[in-house]
Design an enzyme around this catalytic site. Structure first.
Site, short mmCIF file in Angstrom:
data_model
loop_
_atom_site.label_atom_id
_atom_site.label_comp_id
_atom_site.label_asym_id
_atom_site.label_seq_id
_atom_site.Cartn_x
_atom_site.Cartn_y
_atom_site.Cartn_z
N HIS A 1 -21.15 12.40 2.21
CA HIS A 1 -21.57 13.48 3.09
C HIS A 1 -21.15 14.84 2.54
CE1 HIS A 1 -17.44 12.58 4.37
NE2 HIS A 1 -17.38 13.80 4.86
N HIS B 1 2.08 12.23 0.03
CA HIS B 1 1.59 13.60 0.23
C HIS B 1 2.72 14.57 -0.11
CE1 HIS B 1 -2.25 12.54 2.10
NE2 HIS B 1 -1.60 11.63 2.82
N ARG C 1 -3.18 -6.28 -3.47
CA ARG C 1 -3.32 -7.19 -2.35
C ARG C 1 -3.88 -8.54 -2.81
NH1 ARG C 1 -7.09 -3.14 -2.20
NH2 ARG C 1 -9.28 -3.80 -2.27
N HIS D 1 -5.64 8.93 -16.78
CA HIS D 1 -6.66 7.93 -17.12
C HIS D 1 -6.31 7.18 -18.39
CE1 HIS D 1 -9.94 8.06 -14.17
NE2 HIS D 1 -9.44 9.25 -13.86
N SER E 1 0.85 -1.19 0.00
CA SER E 1 0.00 0.00 0.00
C SER E 1 0.88 1.24 0.00
CB SER E 1 -0.90 0.00 1.24
OG SER E 1 -1.73 1.15 1.25
N HIS F 1 -2.36 7.43 -4.46
CA HIS F 1 -2.53 6.23 -3.65
C HIS F 1 -2.56 5.02 -4.58
CE1 HIS F 1 -5.58 3.16 -2.35
NE2 HIS F 1 -4.75 3.09 -1.33
#
Length: 314
Positions: free
Chosen positions: A182, A107, A121, A152, A103, A117
């Site tokens: 949210h 930043h 896995r 992309h 992983s 990111h």
């Protein structure tokens, strides 16, 4: 660190031991290339053991020329699934699991260089179920349409080397996964995301592994040009916007991220789980960017379903 390439000799059986070793080699390779890209900082390594079985290597880079904070984690863990994880996986209690992966989260200091990111896995269950997961996504502080198209297109080309349906399927998955409901906005411009890629009569373990291996090995090749193109001056306004956007990153990781939840549910190492969080972040009450600003443009583009490959340049 010496560069180590993932190789797949035809005489070697692809099993959990081989996959885990290849992921460990991938960590070595990526760390070496990132140190070259930064030109100043080097990774610090901490080996850790999981009380329930297995362990890993946490590597962190900080206060470099390019990266304010970044991590490249390798893990190889096993043991008894918790009751909570058994329910989440739709399995009866009592199953043993094996999980290994790499992983990455970076930043950058410069607000014009996007956060990135990536993870790959592999899971194997004692009932015989096996699958791969992972993906790669980009979170620009300022969206540059030309660079989004490039990112992309790289992923589309990668996916189509393995299966013509992968890009559209996994892009949509990323749009839906990297979404802060949210806030009614995506975390960034997405990328590809996939989970529970099982072994089927139509798709072998070797084919699944070849795709996941390609994702891992493409990471540096895709990201390096984005770093080099965006090494440009910035001011306090750009830094303020960066810290606000990092806040959205934190919100996603703490509320929605499956890797975070898996780590907590399996008594994972907390420093490794929270390695993905940025070193500095800010929340301002009801912040609204100025109309027609670069910040307003970026906020307007944080939505699902954008066809980045065919989008006209701004």
């Amino acid at each position: 660190m010496a560069v180590s390439k993932i190789e797949q000799p035809s005489s070697i059986k692809i099993d959990k031991t081989f996959i885990s070793q290849s992921f460990e080699n991938l960590q070595d390779s990526i760390c070496s290339e990132l140190e070259k890209l930064d030109g100043k900082a080097v990774f610090k390594e901490e080996k850790w053991n999981r009380p329930g079985g297995g362990g890993g290597r946490a590597r962190v880079i900080e206060n470099g020329h390019v990266f304010q904070k970044g991590g490249v984690n390798f893990s190889n863990v096993h043991g008894l699934l918790s009751e909570k994880m058994s329910v989440g996986l739709g399995l009866a209690p009592g199953h043993e699991f094996f999980a290994t992966g790499v992983s990455i989260i970076l930043h950058p200091s410069n607000p014009f260089i996007p956060i990135i990111h990536m993870n790959v896995r592999y899971f194997e269950m004692s009932n015989g179920d096996r699958w791969f997961g992972g993906g790669i996504d980009l979170t620009p502080i300022y969206i540059n349409v030309k660079q989004a198209k490039y990112f992309h297109q790289c992923l589309k080309t990668l996916c189509e080397r393995h299966n013509e349906s992968y890009y559209q399927e996994f892009k949509a998955w990323a749009d839906n996964y990297f979404y802060l409901k949210h806030r009614n906005e995506t975390r960034g411009i997405g990328g590809i995301f996939f989970d529970r890629l099982t072994i089927t009569p139509q798709i072998s373990l070797e084919e699944r592994y070849a795709f996941v291996k390609d994702v891992g090995e493409s990471f540096i090749r895709i990201y390096k040009p984005l770093v080099e193109e965006n090494m440009k001056p910035f001011g306090e306004d750009e830094k303020r916007w960066q810290l606000l956007r990092r806040g959205r990153y934190v919100e996603f990781n703490l509320i929605y991220d499956r890797g975070t939840k898996f780590g907590l549910d399996t008594n994972g190492r907390i420093e490794s789980i929270f390695m993905s969080l940025p070193p500095e972040v800010n929340w301002l009450y009801n912040y609204q960017p100025l109309p027609n600003s670069e910040e307003a443009f970026t906020l307007n583009m944080l939505r699902k379903g954008i066809d980045w490959v065919n989008l006209e340049n701004k």
